[in-house]
Design a protein around this motif. Sequence first.
Motif, PDB file in Angstrom:
ATOM      1  N   TYR B 297       0.620  -1.254  -0.120  1.00 12.79           N
ATOM      2  CA  TYR B 297       0.139  -0.365  -0.050  1.00 12.79           C
ATOM      3  C   TYR B 297       1.256   1.443   0.355  1.00 12.79           C
ATOM      4  O   TYR B 297       0.729   2.628   0.067  1.00 12.79           O
ATOM      5  N   PHE B 300       0.551   4.173  -2.587  1.00 18.03           N
ATOM      6  CA  PHE B 300      -0.436   5.196  -2.608  1.00 18.03           C
ATOM      7  C   PHE B 300      -0.678   6.173  -1.865  1.00 18.03           C
ATOM      8  O   PHE B 300      -1.244   7.129  -1.601  1.00 18.03           O
ATOM      9  N   VAL B 301      -0.269   4.874  -0.246  1.00 13.46           N
ATOM     10  CA  VAL B 301      -0.482   5.636   0.810  1.00 13.46           C
ATOM     11  C   VAL B 301       0.109   6.654   1.102  1.00 13.46           C
ATOM     12  O   VAL B 301       0.605   8.042   1.399  1.00 13.46           O
ATOM     13  N   ILE B 304      -0.716  10.420  -1.255  1.00 16.60           N
ATOM     14  CA  ILE B 304      -1.656  10.599  -0.234  1.00 16.60           C
ATOM     15  C   ILE B 304      -0.875  11.234   0.400  1.00 16.60           C
ATOM     16  O   ILE B 304      -1.879  12.303   1.255  1.00 16.60           O
ATOM     17  N   ALA B 344      -5.696   4.451  -9.220  1.00 15.78           N
ATOM     18  CA  ALA B 344      -5.671   4.501  -7.535  1.00 15.78           C
ATOM     19  C   ALA B 344      -7.064   5.313  -7.104  1.00 15.78           C
ATOM     20  O   ALA B 344      -7.861   5.076  -6.303  1.00 15.78           O
ATOM     21  N   GLU B 346      -9.392   6.479  -8.893  1.00 16.48           N
ATOM     22  CA  GLU B 346     -10.263   6.212  -9.629  1.00 16.48           C
ATOM     23  C   GLU B 346     -11.795   6.279  -8.555  1.00 16.48           C
ATOM     24  O   GLU B 346     -12.863   6.467  -9.031  1.00 16.48           O
ATOM     25  N   PRO B 347     -11.809   4.752  -7.691  1.00 20.06           N
ATOM     26  CA  PRO B 347     -12.367   4.408  -7.177  1.00 20.06           C
ATOM     27  C   PRO B 347     -12.515   5.582  -6.128  1.00 20.06           C
ATOM     28  O   PRO B 347     -13.987   6.146  -5.150  1.00 20.06           O
ATOM     29  N   LEU B 348     -11.795   6.399  -5.612  1.00 18.19           N
ATOM     30  CA  LEU B 348     -12.520   7.567  -4.326  1.00 18.19           C
ATOM     31  C   LEU B 348     -12.842   9.072  -5.425  1.00 18.19           C
ATOM     32  O   LEU B 348     -14.036   8.852  -4.941  1.00 18.19           O
ATOM     33  N   ILE B 349     -12.751   8.572  -6.601  1.00 14.69           N
ATOM     34  CA  ILE B 349     -13.517   9.486  -7.264  1.00 14.69           C
ATOM     35  C   ILE B 349     -15.240   9.617  -7.969  1.00 14.69           C
ATOM     36  O   ILE B 349     -15.672  10.022  -6.977  1.00 14.69           O
ATOM     37  N   ALA B 350     -15.170   7.723  -8.036  1.00 14.11           N
ATOM     38  CA  ALA B 350     -16.281   7.431  -8.795  1.00 14.11           C
ATOM     39  C   ALA B 350     -17.355   7.667  -6.964  1.00 14.11           C
ATOM     40  O   ALA B 350     -18.113   7.875  -6.945  1.00 14.11           O
TER      41      ALA B 350
END
Lengths: 471, 471
Positions: B297, B300-301, B304, B344, B346-350
């Motif tokens: 992870y 990505f983490v 962020i 990665a 994308e799902p958060l934006i969705a």
Amino acid sequence: MLDLTLFSTVMTLPVRGSHGLASIGHGLPPLLATTTGDLEGEAYAKALGLALTIIAIVIYLSAQLLGELSVRLGLPAVLGELIAGLVIGLSGLHVIVLGGDAEVAGWMTTIVQSFTGGSDRAIAEIFSGPVEVVLEDYAKIGVSILLFKIGLEADLKELIRVGPQAASVAIAGVTLPFVLGFLGLSMLFHLGTISAMFGAAALTATSIGITSRIMQDMGVLKTQEGQIILGAAVLDDILGIAVLAVAVGIAEHGSVDFGNLVSTVLSAVLFVGAAIAFNRFFGPAYMGFLEKLKNPYSVFVGAILFLAVTAGFTSIIGLESILGCFAAGIVLGDTVVTKALEEACEPLIALFSTVFFVTIGAKTDLTVLNFAEPESRAGLAIALFLTVLAILTKMAAGFFVFTQDKVDRLAIGAGMVPRGEVGLVFAGLGAATGALSASVNVAIILMVIGTTFVAPPLLRWAFSRQASVAG
Amino acid sequence: MLDLTLFSTVMTLPVRGSHGLASIGHGLPPLLATTTGDLEGEAYAKALGLALTIIAIVIYLSAQLLGELSVRLGLPAVLGELIAGLVIGLSGLHVIVLGGDAEVAGWMTTIVQSFTGGSDRAIAEIFSGPVEVVLEDYAKIGVSILLFKIGLEADLKELIRVGPQAASVAIAGVTLPFVLGFLGLSMLFHLGTISAMFGAAALTATSIGITSRIMQDMGVLKTQEGQIILGAAVLDDILGIAVLAVAVGIAEHGSVDFGNLVSTVLSAVLFVGAAIAFNRFFGPAYMGFLEKLKNPYSVFVGAILFLAVTAGFTSIIGLESILGCFAAGIVLGDTVVTKALEEACEPLIALFSTVFFVTIGAKTDLTVLNFAEPESRAGLAIALFLTVLAILTKMAAGFFVFTQDKVDRLAIGAGMVPRGEVGLVFAGLGAATGALSASVNVAIILMVIGTTFVAPPLLRWAFSRQASVAG
């Protein structure tokens, strides 16, 4: 249940003077100037943004550091996140103190103050108020998506193939620790029925994530033993979550009502059974429908929509909402787009389950286990009892494999030892519903840490022993 | 600034009796029983969970339906989400009414009551209290990750190649609408300086997402015109967000202070310039470091974490935090793992940007534009003025391409027309800082909807005309 911890802070915040300006025009959001102590409007908003940013940095930085250390030591990253929480929380540096306590590390107050001003008290109220609401919300998202993904990953076809063997291991692996744990906690340690039930329930569920990652690294995932371990781990997740639903239901009603017990177990079993049936027909049909839609986000958002409906439904019929998340995952598992869906869950799990594990660690106060105090020594004794029982009962369960084949029963038992996510969920829910005392809660967390530490070397030993026997 | 709308509700909640039980043991979270009106403890938690579930289902279901309809009509999904908000919000069915208003649709109250009991008032307070806090938080996550991803996607190398041509289009495409919009709004419609500035600023930024998706569908993305459009769209995002930072800064100080204006513009430009410089060295080094870590992870983490640090830093130096999100994306763009990082996001934006767009729609009250009232007619006139100006100025900007090549200037202008995400961010921030009156806010949203509706057919016409000329 998590809802309990989730929003309460919102409703119990000290409102000490709201200077909300008049709404700007009909239907538009008001200019939301607010006050806490001597901080107002812009300065308040800036202090809040800064506080959230600092907390996020502390959580993710410590989780990254200790997660990396864990992985390099051959241990799962989740263990590092838990320990990161212990380090920054109540047991360690007191950087993140959750649970309505207004304590804030001095340096954080100083940083925020240097840019926004405000009294220590005003800053403390920001940390214990809205910042905590947001953290609890993230933790809830994390655990929901995590259980959803565990459901998605449950390979029902494979499970049915190794069915009888896995089922015998799973049933023994849930019954042994639950019964022995319950008896031990009530008779040896004189815990109340509900407390003993929670402590025992926390022993039941193997961590699929930890076990499968260790076996994958060792290249033994596709052996017969590996498949049985995985199947049994999936099954004991189902059984464990059903046990959890029962335990929470009983904790809420305050006593063990036999009719209630039977109806909760029955509805949990029926619910998971229905999920498995839905997996056959509804899951593929629904995902196939979503895939035909032109909007590229449809598959993921549609799946989350189903997750919300299922979680809401579970809560309405009186079951635990994480059972709903898990069941939603089972229903949508094994379709042509399940793999993509699992991948889409990853970033959410990376961000939000990290908050879940770190905050569980941060809420754990290891200092309650103080050798100087008798009650505290009892807590340590319970931790030791639970850890040893957790290891021995799962090792024993390996010998219950229902098969004529020559399989390595010791390796299977070793594979069932690590408790992880689900055990921690038990600890969190037990604390939230008030069923667990501080020392039992800490004992459960120490048991999870202990079994997770022990599992990788144990599995390596069991499988390498088998290799040398076979060789 | 979004922080303003984010937590205010937390601090202004009616606290009408907190029945918090005593903390269970030192350092553990208390059993967080709370009360609103006649709902207590368990029933309150259940009502809250149910309310959140119902709201989530309403938001995602309406967004899915109208997003799909939009995409099938050849329009971007974001337009459908916005219209979904109009349908379920203040302008339509009043299912989601944000902004401290306790109005709740009767059927939602009835559903919640049928499972938990409680008075209408108690249920209404749950919807206007914690439910709204959570929605605002999701919207903030959505817009932050969206801007981060737009920054990640900004292909700086490509941008430098088509640099001069794109820059000339972008500068003309920001200056023309901003200057003409400001003059028109202050002189024709007699708006105040700050209000006119926000309205004009909302005209500046082209939607990269909408433009690039339309061009990709038409297969013209790799033409010289296509590349210039993309480059100019990236640049005018940077310029537009700098303009936004200036406008918000001025709105906060209440007046146009020339020194303040210069310093804000300078710091925004320096900030974005620094981001571009950091993209060369720091970005690849940091991402390379994260990639070497063993924890899966980490990339990505870690990204962020950098996003949080940058957003916090922007806020400390007095710039808009979404500029920080965009700049963080620019810094981490163009590395070997950027593609994976974009995926990665994308799902958060969705999940979360859907909440952002739907709630913007839900907060918009189209009924303020009523022909019977003179002020309201003025609002409609402003909407028409902004929409026409938005189209004409970007079309005109196409003719400012600084090149000797024979390029289709009309097609380039048409590609710049759609305003999307960034325009809506302007409307949201303008409303939150109190700089915009209800009717100007609605006018901006109508302008965004109008340009987004017009763009796909306009682009198809421009490029097909070019094809028939070339053929």
